[in-house]
Design an enzyme around this catalytic site. Structure first.
Site, PDB file in Angstrom:
ATOM      1  N   LYS A  52       0.837  -1.207   0.000  1.00 16.37           N
ATOM      2  CA  LYS A  52       0.000   0.000   0.000  1.00 16.37           C
ATOM      3  C   LYS A  52       0.871   1.256   0.000  1.00 16.37           C
ATOM      4  O   LYS A  52       0.528   2.262  -0.624  1.00 16.37           O
ATOM      5  CB  LYS A  52      -0.958  -0.010   1.195  1.00 16.37           C
ATOM      6  CG  LYS A  52      -2.137  -0.931   0.963  1.00 16.37           C
ATOM      7  CD  LYS A  52      -2.887  -1.306   2.210  1.00 16.37           C
ATOM      8  CE  LYS A  52      -3.810  -2.478   1.902  1.00 16.37           C
ATOM      9  NZ  LYS A  52      -4.262  -3.212   3.068  1.00 16.37           N
ATOM     10  N   GLN A  96      -5.350  -2.320   9.102  1.00 11.43           N
ATOM     11  CA  GLN A  96      -5.184  -3.631   8.485  1.00 11.43           C
ATOM     12  C   GLN A  96      -5.777  -4.723   9.373  1.00 11.43           C
ATOM     13  O   GLN A  96      -5.517  -4.774  10.576  1.00 11.43           O
ATOM     14  CB  GLN A  96      -3.677  -3.887   8.235  1.00 11.43           C
ATOM     15  CG  GLN A  96      -3.368  -5.143   7.463  1.00 11.43           C
ATOM     16  CD  GLN A  96      -3.873  -5.119   6.019  1.00 11.43           C
ATOM     17  OE1 GLN A  96      -3.880  -4.080   5.361  1.00 11.43           O
ATOM     18  NE2 GLN A  96      -4.310  -6.265   5.525  1.00 11.43           N
ATOM     19  N   ASP A 119     -11.755   1.854   3.273  1.00  9.16           N
ATOM     20  CA  ASP A 119     -12.095   0.432   3.118  1.00  9.16           C
ATOM     21  C   ASP A 119     -13.601   0.236   2.923  1.00  9.16           C
ATOM     22  O   ASP A 119     -14.038  -0.859   2.564  1.00  9.16           O
ATOM     23  CB  ASP A 119     -11.711  -0.342   4.392  1.00  9.16           C
ATOM     24  CG  ASP A 119     -10.382  -1.062   4.284  1.00  9.16           C
ATOM     25  OD1 ASP A 119     -10.062  -1.543   3.197  1.00  9.16           O
ATOM     26  OD2 ASP A 119      -9.686  -1.150   5.317  1.00  9.16           O
TER      27      ASP A 119
HETATM   28  N1  GUN Z   1      -7.237  -7.649   5.500  1.00  9.76           N
HETATM   29  C1  GUN Z   1      -7.553  -8.432   4.430  1.00  9.76           C
HETATM   30  N2  GUN Z   1      -8.206  -7.707   3.493  1.00  9.76           N
HETATM   31  C2  GUN Z   1      -8.301  -6.450   3.977  1.00  9.76           C
HETATM   32  C3  GUN Z   1      -8.865  -5.254   3.462  1.00  9.76           C
HETATM   33  O1  GUN Z   1      -9.427  -5.186   2.356  1.00  9.76           O
HETATM   34  N3  GUN Z   1      -8.763  -4.159   4.262  1.00  9.76           N
HETATM   35  C4  GUN Z   1      -8.182  -4.204   5.486  1.00  9.76           C
HETATM   36  N4  GUN Z   1      -8.150  -3.096   6.207  1.00  9.76           N
HETATM   37  N5  GUN Z   1      -7.637  -5.292   5.987  1.00  9.76           N
HETATM   38  C5  GUN Z   1      -7.702  -6.417   5.233  1.00  9.76           C
END
Ligand code: GUN
Length: 282
Positions: A52, A96, A119
């Protein structure tokens, strides 16, 4: 042989579009940024977070990384989120998942300001997705829709079968396909005769989390197969939910793993961060 849908290439196009828009914001004196919060030492999460950061750099966003120790309390994490909610240099906040067991995920996701919820996990944003009045796209499902569009695959009127009912993928995926006038079936662990359902699919989306789950006998000749899975096979190699070779021989189009849905999820996160930054700049 199936058309291979190149997620990397489509994601690169989305990110290039985002970058051009970020440049305009920067030229207007804005400096948009994304905060990514990682709690603990989950190795897969570390990789996702560092990816990211790379995406942010590529798109011209500032990125702020908060790596907190495994034993962080819920109160400490909520305090950080409060600070980020109030910080005008932070346009998007991503925590996350998964979080360590002493921290309630729901409580944390509900604490993120809906305006910074890139998200789209906050109940306000989830509700907006349900009624079709949304700003933040659920990243993985929106990435799948983008791939179908970019590949010229029509959704309206198609029978779309989603395997998996998670809040992150299955449920919002079904909703986006429905918004695009697909006829949608959601299958899950209690579905009876799963293969009979999946064989009805013109567009089959697998979001199960089990390597080798979707076999050729579960797929209709000429179907479009989208593999959201991110698993390791017995040899430790990254693979999806779909038995790629045998299903590719039957499908009209298929996404590979890696290089399929994964890069698209990240690209839509960048697009959501741009949306948040534009809204804040208004
Ligand atoms: N962990 C696995 N997929 C995701 C996601 O799309 N967003 C976040 N914040 N954590 C994750």
């Amino acid at each position: 042989m199936a058309q291979i849908i190149d997620g990397k290439k489509i994601a690169a196009n989305v990110k290039a579009e985002v970058r051009a828009e970020v440049e305009k914001l920067r030229a207007a004196g804005k400096n948009p940024g994304l905060a990514v919060v990682l709690v603990g030492n989950n190795p897969a999460s570390r990789v996702y977070v560092s990816n990211k950061e790379k995406d942010c750099a590529e798109c011209g966003f500032r990125s702020y990384e908060y790596a907190l120790p495994e034993e962080t309390t819920e109160a400490e994490l909520l305090e950080l989120i409060d600070r980020l909610n109030a910080d005008s240099s932070v346009n998007g906040i991503l925590v996350q998942l998964p979080l360590p067991k002493q921290i309630c995920e729901q409580t944390v996701l509900h604490a993120i300001s809906p305006a910074k919820d890139v998200d789209a996990f906050h109940p306000e944003n989830v509700g907006r997705i349900m009624i079709g009045d949304f700003q933040f796209l659920p990243c993985t499902p929106a990435g799948v829709i983008e791939m179908l569009d970019a590949s010229g695959i029509e959704i309206a009127g198609k029978h779309c079968v989603v395997i998996g009912r998670s809040n992150i993928v299955g449920k919002p995926m079904a909703m986006l396909l429905l918004h695009r006038s697909g006829t949608v079936t959601i299958c899950h662990s209690r579905t009876k005769d799963l293969a009979a359902q999946t064989r009805q699919a013109d567009i089959l989306v697998a979001a199960v989390g089990k390597a080798g789950f979707v076999t050729a006998d579960m797929v209709k000749e000429g179907a479009v197969v989208i593999d959201v899975g991110m698993n390791r096979d017995a040899a430790g190699k990254l693979c999806g939910d779909v038995c790629y070779e045998e299903v590719a021989a039957k499908a009209s189009a298929i996404t590979p793993v890696p290089g399929g849905v994964g890069p698209m999820t990240r690209a839509i996160l960048m697009r959501n961060t741009l949306t948040a930054a534009r809204n804040a700049a208004e």
